[in-house]
Design a protein around this motif. Structure first.
Motif, PDB file in Angstrom:
ATOM      1  N   ALA A 249      -3.332 -69.003  -7.440  1.00 21.67           N
ATOM      2  CA  ALA A 249      -2.825 -69.200  -8.788  1.00 21.67           C
ATOM      3  C   ALA A 249      -3.383 -70.839  -8.827  1.00 21.67           C
ATOM      4  N   VAL A 250      -3.820 -70.649 -10.298  1.00 21.75           N
ATOM      5  CA  VAL A 250      -4.439 -72.084 -10.734  1.00 21.75           C
ATOM      6  C   VAL A 250      -4.274 -71.885 -12.048  1.00 21.75           C
ATOM      7  N   SER A 251      -3.917 -73.148 -12.970  1.00 21.46           N
ATOM      8  CA  SER A 251      -4.021 -72.969 -14.329  1.00 21.46           C
ATOM      9  C   SER A 251      -4.821 -74.111 -14.932  1.00 21.46           C
ATOM     10  N   SER A 252      -4.731 -74.022 -16.309  1.00 28.73           N
ATOM     11  CA  SER A 252      -5.663 -74.936 -17.067  1.00 28.73           C
ATOM     12  C   SER A 252      -5.156 -76.296 -17.069  1.00 28.73           C
ATOM     13  N   SER A 253      -3.955 -76.623 -16.598  1.00 28.23           N
ATOM     14  CA  SER A 253      -3.380 -77.810 -16.765  1.00 28.23           C
ATOM     15  C   SER A 253      -3.695 -78.558 -15.043  1.00 28.23           C
ATOM     16  N   ASN A 254      -4.383 -77.843 -14.369  1.00 32.27           N
ATOM     17  CA  ASN A 254      -4.506 -78.389 -12.891  1.00 32.27           C
ATOM     18  C   ASN A 254      -3.326 -78.261 -12.188  1.00 32.27           C
ATOM     19  N   ALA A 255      -2.688 -77.103 -12.364  1.00 28.50           N
ATOM     20  CA  ALA A 255      -1.349 -76.726 -11.638  1.00 28.50           C
ATOM     21  C   ALA A 255      -2.046 -75.880 -10.448  1.00 28.50           C
ATOM     22  N   TYR A 256      -1.481 -76.080  -9.230  1.00 31.46           N
ATOM     23  CA  TYR A 256      -2.049 -75.090  -8.086  1.00 31.46           C
ATOM     24  C   TYR A 256      -1.040 -74.575  -7.236  1.00 31.46           C
ATOM     25  N   GLY A 257      -1.405 -73.313  -6.904  1.00 26.08           N
ATOM     26  CA  GLY A 257      -0.653 -72.806  -5.801  1.00 26.08           C
ATOM     27  C   GLY A 257       0.679 -72.059  -6.260  1.00 26.08           C
ATOM     28  N   LEU A 258       1.226 -71.335  -5.309  1.00 27.30           N
ATOM     29  CA  LEU A 258       2.325 -70.323  -5.552  1.00 27.30           C
ATOM     30  C   LEU A 258       3.468 -71.222  -6.651  1.00 27.30           C
ATOM     31  N   MET A 259       3.686 -72.286  -6.353  1.00 24.47           N
ATOM     32  CA  MET A 259       4.774 -72.983  -7.136  1.00 24.47           C
ATOM     33  C   MET A 259       3.998 -73.830  -8.439  1.00 24.47           C
ATOM     34  N   GLN A 260       2.808 -73.772  -8.667  1.00 25.90           N
ATOM     35  CA  GLN A 260       2.283 -74.354  -9.425  1.00 25.90           C
ATOM     36  C   GLN A 260       2.520 -75.715  -9.608  1.00 25.90           C
ATOM     37  N   ILE A 261       2.047 -76.619  -8.678  1.00 25.11           N
ATOM     38  CA  ILE A 261       2.323 -77.969  -8.585  1.00 25.11           C
ATOM     39  C   ILE A 261       0.999 -78.737  -9.297  1.00 25.11           C
ATOM     40  N   ILE A 262       1.445 -79.603 -10.223  1.00 25.41           N
ATOM     41  CA  ILE A 262       0.461 -80.430 -10.858  1.00 25.41           C
ATOM     42  C   ILE A 262       0.382 -81.861  -9.864  1.00 25.41           C
ATOM     43  N   PRO A 263      -0.791 -81.888  -9.231  1.00 25.93           N
ATOM     44  CA  PRO A 263      -0.876 -82.999  -8.276  1.00 25.93           C
ATOM     45  C   PRO A 263      -0.441 -84.351  -9.061  1.00 25.93           C
ATOM     46  N   LYS A 264      -0.924 -84.874 -10.273  1.00 25.29           N
ATOM     47  CA  LYS A 264      -0.695 -86.140 -10.734  1.00 25.29           C
ATOM     48  C   LYS A 264       0.770 -86.270 -11.423  1.00 25.29           C
ATOM     49  N   THR A 265       1.487 -85.383 -11.319  1.00 24.72           N
ATOM     50  CA  THR A 265       2.773 -85.349 -11.875  1.00 24.72           C
ATOM     51  C   THR A 265       3.763 -84.949 -10.849  1.00 24.72           C
ATOM     52  N   ALA A 266       4.359 -83.995 -10.603  1.00 19.79           N
ATOM     53  CA  ALA A 266       5.238 -83.341  -9.818  1.00 19.79           C
ATOM     54  C   ALA A 266       4.684 -83.716  -8.295  1.00 19.79           C
ATOM     55  N   GLY A 267       3.472 -83.609  -7.960  1.00 18.35           N
ATOM     56  CA  GLY A 267       2.901 -83.994  -6.578  1.00 18.35           C
ATOM     57  C   GLY A 267       2.968 -85.545  -6.466  1.00 18.35           C
ATOM     58  N   ARG A 268       2.627 -86.236  -7.313  1.00 19.58           N
ATOM     59  CA  ARG A 268       2.589 -87.605  -7.277  1.00 19.58           C
ATOM     60  C   ARG A 268       4.258 -87.966  -6.884  1.00 19.58           C
ATOM     61  N   ASP A 269       4.963 -87.728  -7.707  1.00 19.41           N
ATOM     62  CA  ASP A 269       6.609 -87.732  -7.462  1.00 19.41           C
ATOM     63  C   ASP A 269       7.113 -87.323  -6.224  1.00 19.41           C
ATOM     64  N   VAL A 270       6.903 -86.329  -5.762  1.00 13.92           N
ATOM     65  CA  VAL A 270       7.338 -86.163  -4.446  1.00 13.92           C
ATOM     66  C   VAL A 270       6.646 -86.996  -3.293  1.00 13.92           C
ATOM     67  N   PHE A 271       5.342 -87.189  -3.367  1.00 12.23           N
ATOM     68  CA  PHE A 271       4.779 -88.159  -2.509  1.00 12.23           C
ATOM     69  C   PHE A 271       5.531 -89.687  -2.460  1.00 12.23           C
ATOM     70  N   ASP A 272       5.752 -89.856  -3.520  1.00  6.28           N
ATOM     71  CA  ASP A 272       6.253 -91.293  -3.941  1.00  6.28           C
ATOM     72  C   ASP A 272       7.893 -91.358  -3.612  1.00  6.28           C
TER      73      ASP A 272
END
Length: 387
Positions: A249-272
């Motif tokens: 799974a990949v979207s036009s908004s750069n969301a990846y994988g099964l749960m469609q994580i966008i690295p710079k938003t949800a991904g960054r938030d979880v990392f931080d």
């Protein structure tokens, strides 16, 4: 240079030109691209972007995944237009792969449970059918944004989800090729297009294809449900709604994988806020199921326990969490009031069914309205044993 956020090109260019000469800018950005995105984008893809692509990276601390993704998508869409007259590419619920100099392509619709293979070269059809039947679950090895052939060797991602004409699952090349011959002999169609004669076959996944994919991730869902105190049924419901358990799974908004994580938003938030890690997750990291389900579940918990913690009723908070997973907490509050504090007060005066009604009828984004309905329905299916 100081770290900057990604800017639109009209805004970015004046900054670039004021900082250095055109030649310096081009040389710097090409050097940056070659050194930092060689694993994600080919030089051909970067060159296709021309001066605009060269300028994007200048003096900016951009993630290599972002640069690579944009470059490869740009090239893919160009080749699709040239060869097919359209711009079809992979999405969250549909796997699309081009091969044979972009003259052959395969579509797997994980939601509808259908496979379509088409080519402008009749002699390539057999190979293309076998290739999709043997495509491994290896998102880090299969390049969705080029015409590179698919590697084989691991258990196919569609193993058990496609049965051949003898009702057997397909694991090895000899069986895949034999089934390809069967399909070509009995089900091949052809049509004329502006780009030439198109040869195609269609076949379906097994009836319970969705449940077969779901249970591949049961242990991971159970694990992270316990880690973050998030219902298993909710995790399953989000995955089904986001990707239909499409491993690519990949979207036009750069969301990846099964749960469609966008690295710079949800991904960054979880990392931080959850993992205490710098930066943001990469595309390849998020394509690993355990990382993706970990991050997506952590984000659900973050929404529930941090951003929406002042919503008192647990069911109301659950509805707002689901909605926020898709459209952000800000839009959830905006559904009720422009002021967040007043929005929380209004939500706390409502019954959960009233909160649900507002989020599915008055939310600023149509997609988010439908999203809450879909996830809620999918979660009910879990309790009925349908997921």
């Amino acid at each position: 240079m100081p770290r900057l956020r990604t800017l639109a090109l009209p805004t970015l260019l004046p900054l670039l030109l004021s900082a250095c000469s055109t030649d310096q800018a081009v040389n710097y950005s090409k050097s940056y691209a070659k050194n930092h995105v060689k694993n994600y984008a080919t030089n051909a893809a970067l060159n296709e972007l021309g001066p605009a692509g060269d300028a994007i990276a200048i003096g900016m601390n951009l993630e290599k995944d972002t640069i690579g993704f944009e470059a490869l998508v740009h090239l893919l869409l160009k080749e699709a237009r040239v060869n097919w007259g359209d711009e079809k590419k992979s999405s969250s619920k549909e796997y699309v792969k081009y091969t044979n100099h972009y003259r052959t392509r395969v579509f797997v619709d994980f939601e509808a449970g259908s496979v379509h293979v088409e080519t402008l070269d009749r002699q390539d059809l057999r190979k293309a059918i076998a290739a999709i039947l043997l495509t491994p679950y290896a998102p880090d090895q299969v390049d969705l944004f080029s015409d590179k052939d698919v590697p084989v060797g691991e258990e196919p991602m569609l193993y058990g989800q496609v049965l051949d004409h003898e009702s057997q699952p397909i694991r090895w090349q000899w069986r895949a090729l034999r089934y390809a011959d069967y399909l070509i002999d009995r089900q091949m169609s052809s049509r004329k297009s502006a780009k030439g004669q198109v040869y195609a076959v269609d076949f379906s996944l097994v009836e319970d294809h969705l449940s077969q994919r779901e249970y591949q991730y049961a242990s991971l869902v159970r694990k992270y449900s316990k880690v973050y105190a998030v219902e298993e049924s909710l995790i399953y419901a989000v995955i089904r709604t986001e990707s239909s358990f499409n491993p690519y799974a990949v979207s036009s908004s750069n969301a990846y994988g099964l749960m469609q994580i966008i690295p710079k938003t949800a991904g960054r938030d979880v990392f931080d806020k959850v993992k205490n890690l710098p930066g943001q997750p990469s595309k390849s990291w998020l394509f690993q199921p355990h990382n993706n389900i970990d991050t997506g579940t952590a984000y659900l918990a973050l929404l529930d326990n941090h951003y929406l913690k002042n919503i008192r009723n647990p069911l109301s908070r659950k509805y707002t969490t689901i909605s926020a997973y898709n459209g952000g907490a800000g839009n959830v509050f905006a559904t009720f009031d422009r002021n967040r504090d007043r929005a929380v007060q209004k939500i706390n005066r409502l019954q959960p069914n009233q909160v649900y009604w507002a989020l599915t009828k008055k939310h600023p984004r149509d997609e988010s309205r439908r999203y809450l309905e879909k996830v809620s329905s999918a979660q009910k299916d879990f309790y009925k044993g349908k997921i």
